[in-house]
Design a protein around this motif. Structure first.
Motif, short mmCIF file in Angstrom:
data_model
loop_
_atom_site.label_atom_id
_atom_site.label_comp_id
_atom_site.label_asym_id
_atom_site.label_seq_id
_atom_site.Cartn_x
_atom_site.Cartn_y
_atom_site.Cartn_z
N SER A 99 -15.29 104.43 158.31
CA SER A 99 -15.75 105.25 159.43
C SER A 99 -17.26 105.12 159.60
N ARG A 100 -17.72 105.48 160.78
CA ARG A 100 -19.16 105.39 161.08
C ARG A 100 -19.96 106.29 160.15
N ARG A 101 -19.45 107.49 159.88
CA ARG A 101 -20.15 108.43 159.00
C ARG A 101 -20.25 107.86 157.58
N ARG A 102 -19.19 107.23 157.11
CA ARG A 102 -19.19 106.66 155.77
C ARG A 102 -20.20 105.52 155.65
N ARG A 103 -20.29 104.69 156.69
CA ARG A 103 -21.24 103.58 156.65
C ARG A 103 -22.67 104.09 156.54
N ALA A 104 -22.99 105.17 157.25
CA ALA A 104 -24.34 105.72 157.18
C ALA A 104 -24.61 106.32 155.80
N ARG A 105 -23.62 106.97 155.23
CA ARG A 105 -23.80 107.61 153.92
C ARG A 105 -23.93 106.61 152.78
N GLU A 106 -23.35 105.44 152.91
CA GLU A 106 -23.42 104.50 151.79
C GLU A 106 -24.79 103.84 151.65
#
Length: 86
Positions: free
Chosen positions: A47-54
């Protein structure tokens, strides 16, 4: 502001290389993930949110190294204090 050991600030020149190494490792991981995704072994789109958090831990690590290098240069400043004479 002055620095007691300004030569330590040359360590800041290493940070782009650390960032480049991180980008290179992420690209190779993306290629390996795509290869496994083509075989149907894993899901390839986080997900887009997961990509930013990683990316957050790496960004905080690089920022912490920059702050540590500046702190090791021992910044100094002069503060003018009014003198009270009687």
């Amino acid at each position: 502001m002055t620095f007691r050991s300004p030569e330590v600030l040359l360590g800041l020149l290493l940070l782009p290389f650390v960032l480049a190494g991180y980008v290179r490792s992420r690209r190779s991981r993306r290629r390996r993930t795509a290869a496994l995704g083509a075989q149907g072994l894993i899901s390839t789109e986080p997900s887009r949110r997961r990509r930013a958090r990683e990316h957050l831990p790496a960004a905080l690590f690089i920022a912490a190294i920059a702050v540590l290098i500046v702190a090791c240069a021992r910044p100094m400043g002069t503060i003018k204090v009014p003198q009270r004479t009687a």
